[in-house]
Write an enzyme that holds these catalytic residues in place. Structure first.
Site, PDB file in Angstrom:
ATOM      1  N   ASN A 102       0.843  -1.175   0.000  1.00 57.36           N
ATOM      2  CA  ASN A 102       0.000   0.000   0.000  1.00 57.36           C
ATOM      3  C   ASN A 102       0.898   1.252   0.000  1.00 57.36           C
ATOM      4  OD1 ASN A 102      -2.351   1.650   0.309  1.00 57.36           O
ATOM      5  ND2 ASN A 102      -3.345  -0.092   1.314  1.00 57.36           N
ATOM      6  N   HIS A 137      22.825   2.896  13.366  1.00 52.80           N
ATOM      7  CA  HIS A 137      23.914   3.830  13.663  1.00 52.80           C
ATOM      8  C   HIS A 137      24.556   3.487  14.999  1.00 52.80           C
ATOM      9  CE1 HIS A 137      22.672   6.353  10.295  1.00 52.80           C
ATOM     10  NE2 HIS A 137      21.437   6.038  10.652  1.00 52.80           N
ATOM     11  N   ALA A 142      -0.693  -4.070  13.088  1.00 54.98           N
ATOM     12  CA  ALA A 142      -0.487  -2.647  12.808  1.00 54.98           C
ATOM     13  C   ALA A 142       0.257  -1.969  13.952  1.00 54.98           C
ATOM     14  CB  ALA A 142      -1.832  -1.960  12.577  1.00 54.98           C
TER      15      ALA A 142
END
Length: 186
Positions: free
Chosen positions: A86, A116, A161
């Site tokens: 999507n 990092h 989600a």
């Protein structure tokens, strides 16, 4: 022979992404292609697909990536058959990002191979590392999922989600949360 910054990047070692001319040139090239892709009319299906063939390292034939889509290099991304993403997919592909077949990605998802150093002095020198991400087949990502460097997700997995996936997820499971954890076996 000494390793280039690109060699170090692909080997998961600390490398300099900010000042290496070869890597900068490669990122600019793919960002220009992503810009062209993201500014095509959605109805220009064939033109969109042709640009994705130029951007991505390896694809099968049946896939859709809704606009906008952005990545760092493109050549480190491999998508399987029947891939769907999507809107607003971001893949930071300093290292390999491989998706199996039948993978569905909700809106606003990110797959980040880049990390990092924790040490500020080292980080401020522009140094980073990149660890591969591997996604199995038959995987569904809900919206707003982030997958972090070095993660492997097995086959037949649902990621809920809003999850932040910072560790491997085994096959045949449902996993959710921040940090993402298995809540159900399938």
């Amino acid at each position: 022979m000494s390793m280039t910054e690109k060699d170090k990047m692909l080997n998961g070692e600390i490398y300099n992404a900010n000042y290496d001319e070869e890597l900068i040139k490669e990122r600019i090239k793919v960002k220009d292609l992503c810009y062209l892709y993201n500014n095509l009319l959605p109805s220009k299906i064939e033109e969109r697909k042709e640009l994705l063939f130029k951007i991505l390292g390896k694809t099968k034939n049946n896939f859709i990536i809704e606009q906008p889509f952005n990545c760092d290099y493109g050549y480190n991304i491999e998508i399987g058959e029947n891939f769907y993403s999507n809107h607003n997919l971001i893949i930071l592909d300093g290292n390999k990002v491989k998706f199996g077949d039948n993978v569905f990605v909700g809106p606003n998802c990110g797959f980040y191979t880049a990390g990092h150093p924790l040490d500020a002095k080292t980080r401020n020198e522009g140094l980073e590392y990149a660890k591969p991400i591997t996604i199995g087949s038959n995987v569904w990502f809900g919206g707003n999922v982030v997958v972090l460097p070095g993660v492997t997700i097995g086959d037949n997995v649902v990621i809920g989600a809003g999850s932040v996936v910072n560790k491997d997820i085994p096959s045949n499971t449902v996993a959710v949360g921040n940090p993402c954890r298995v809540i159900k076996k399938l």
